[in-house]
Design an enzyme around this catalytic site. Structure first.
Site, mmCIF file in Angstrom:
data_model
loop_
_atom_site.group_PDB
_atom_site.id
_atom_site.type_symbol
_atom_site.label_atom_id
_atom_site.label_comp_id
_atom_site.label_asym_id
_atom_site.label_seq_id
_atom_site.Cartn_x
_atom_site.Cartn_y
_atom_site.Cartn_z
ATOM 1 N N HIS A 1 5.820 22.856 -39.924
ATOM 2 C CA HIS A 1 6.695 21.792 -40.403
ATOM 3 C C HIS A 1 6.035 20.948 -41.494
ATOM 4 O O HIS A 1 6.722 20.455 -42.385
ATOM 5 C CB HIS A 1 7.098 20.912 -39.221
ATOM 6 C CG HIS A 1 8.123 19.882 -39.557
ATOM 7 N ND1 HIS A 1 9.353 20.197 -40.110
ATOM 8 C CD2 HIS A 1 8.123 18.520 -39.415
ATOM 9 C CE1 HIS A 1 10.049 19.091 -40.295
ATOM 10 N NE2 HIS A 1 9.337 18.060 -39.887
ATOM 11 N N SER B 1 11.493 16.614 -44.128
ATOM 12 C CA SER B 1 11.902 16.283 -42.768
ATOM 13 C C SER B 1 12.988 15.203 -42.788
ATOM 14 O O SER B 1 14.027 15.394 -43.411
ATOM 15 C CB SER B 1 10.672 15.874 -41.956
ATOM 16 O OG SER B 1 10.956 15.846 -40.574
#
Length: 254
Positions: free
Chosen positions: A232, A84
């Site tokens: 994610h 991320s």
């Protein structure tokens, strides 16, 4: 800035870099899997964990922190793995000092500016916990739940909860003030010609087909893999598949 870090294993150096609101503990599973083969350095980014605080929160600053740590530890061209926001930090490090980075693994992040604000509820919940002066995790979760509906996200955030005046092991004010930088992306000064592996969670919307032109322009030799039924937080949702992809890639560039 001297980042807090943890180091174990031996072999080719590999730096592991967490995402927004995280810490070096977030990639513990990957750390354990890799330390049998590599010299693994996990880091707390600035304004996170036990690393120093700063009003400056840009990808250039985060990248320079990583490169400075690599130089201080006298690492020989480490590979870097980032999830991320950490993915953007390692991409920038490779762009700024391509000869100092052996290769990259970028977990569920694209080298693009994201237009949609994705963390308003999280910031509201974090500030509410501070304002409430929560003294334990139970109190903190009750306050957080008024703003953050997903239990898994609350549990992730609560890993960084500490009772006391500050309440969080990350700098909420600095992250909120620099949120436009975190969601943004200034681009690389020049394409990174080294090996790069992008790993996407199939259910995530952070790394999408429409990002491919920008990925290829900045990382001409990039490859991509998709982990099915993962979002994610793919390293936590599908750890065996994720760890294997990272390990195989690192062995190929070692």
């Amino acid at each position: 800035m001297q980042l807090n870090y943890r180091r174990q294993g031996q072999g080719m150096p590999v730096m592991l870099v967490h995402g927004l609101f995280g810490s070096l503990d977030n990639l513990n599973g990957l750390n354990r899997a890799l330390s049998e083969y590599f010299d693994v350095i996990t880091v707390d980014l600035r304004n996170h964990g036990q690393s120093p605080r700063s009003d400056i929160m840009s990808y250039a600053a985060m990248a320079e922190d990583l490169l400075e740590l690599s130089e201080r530890l006298q690492l020989d061209q480490p590979a870097m793995v980032g999830h991320s926001m950490g993915g953007k930090a390692v991409m920038m490090a490779a762009g700024l000092a391509p000869d100092s980075v052996r290769g990259l693994v970028v977990a569920d992040m694209a080298p693009v500016a994201y237009q949609e604000a994705r963390h308003q509820e999280v910031f509201a919940g974090l500030q509410a916990v501070i304002d409430a002066g929560s003294q334990n995790r139970r109190e903190a979760e009750a306050v957080l739940a008024e703003h953050v509906a997903i239990a898994g996200v609350r549990q992730f955030l609560l890993k960084s909860f500490v009772a006391g005046e500050a309440n969080w092991r990350f700098n909420v004010a600095a992250l909120k003030n620099a949120y436009h930088n975190i969601m943004g992306w200034p681009g690389l000064p020049a394409p990174f010609e080294g090996p790069v592996l992008f790993i996407k969670g199939s259910e995530s919307d952070y790394l999408l087909p429409e990002h491919q032109p920008e990925v290829q322009a900045q990382f001409p030799h990039a490859r991509a893999r998709v982990i099915q039924n993962a979002g994610h937080w793919l390293h936590a949702e599908k750890p065996q598949a994720f760890n294997r992809l990272v390990q195989d890639f690192l062995l190929s560039v070692s």
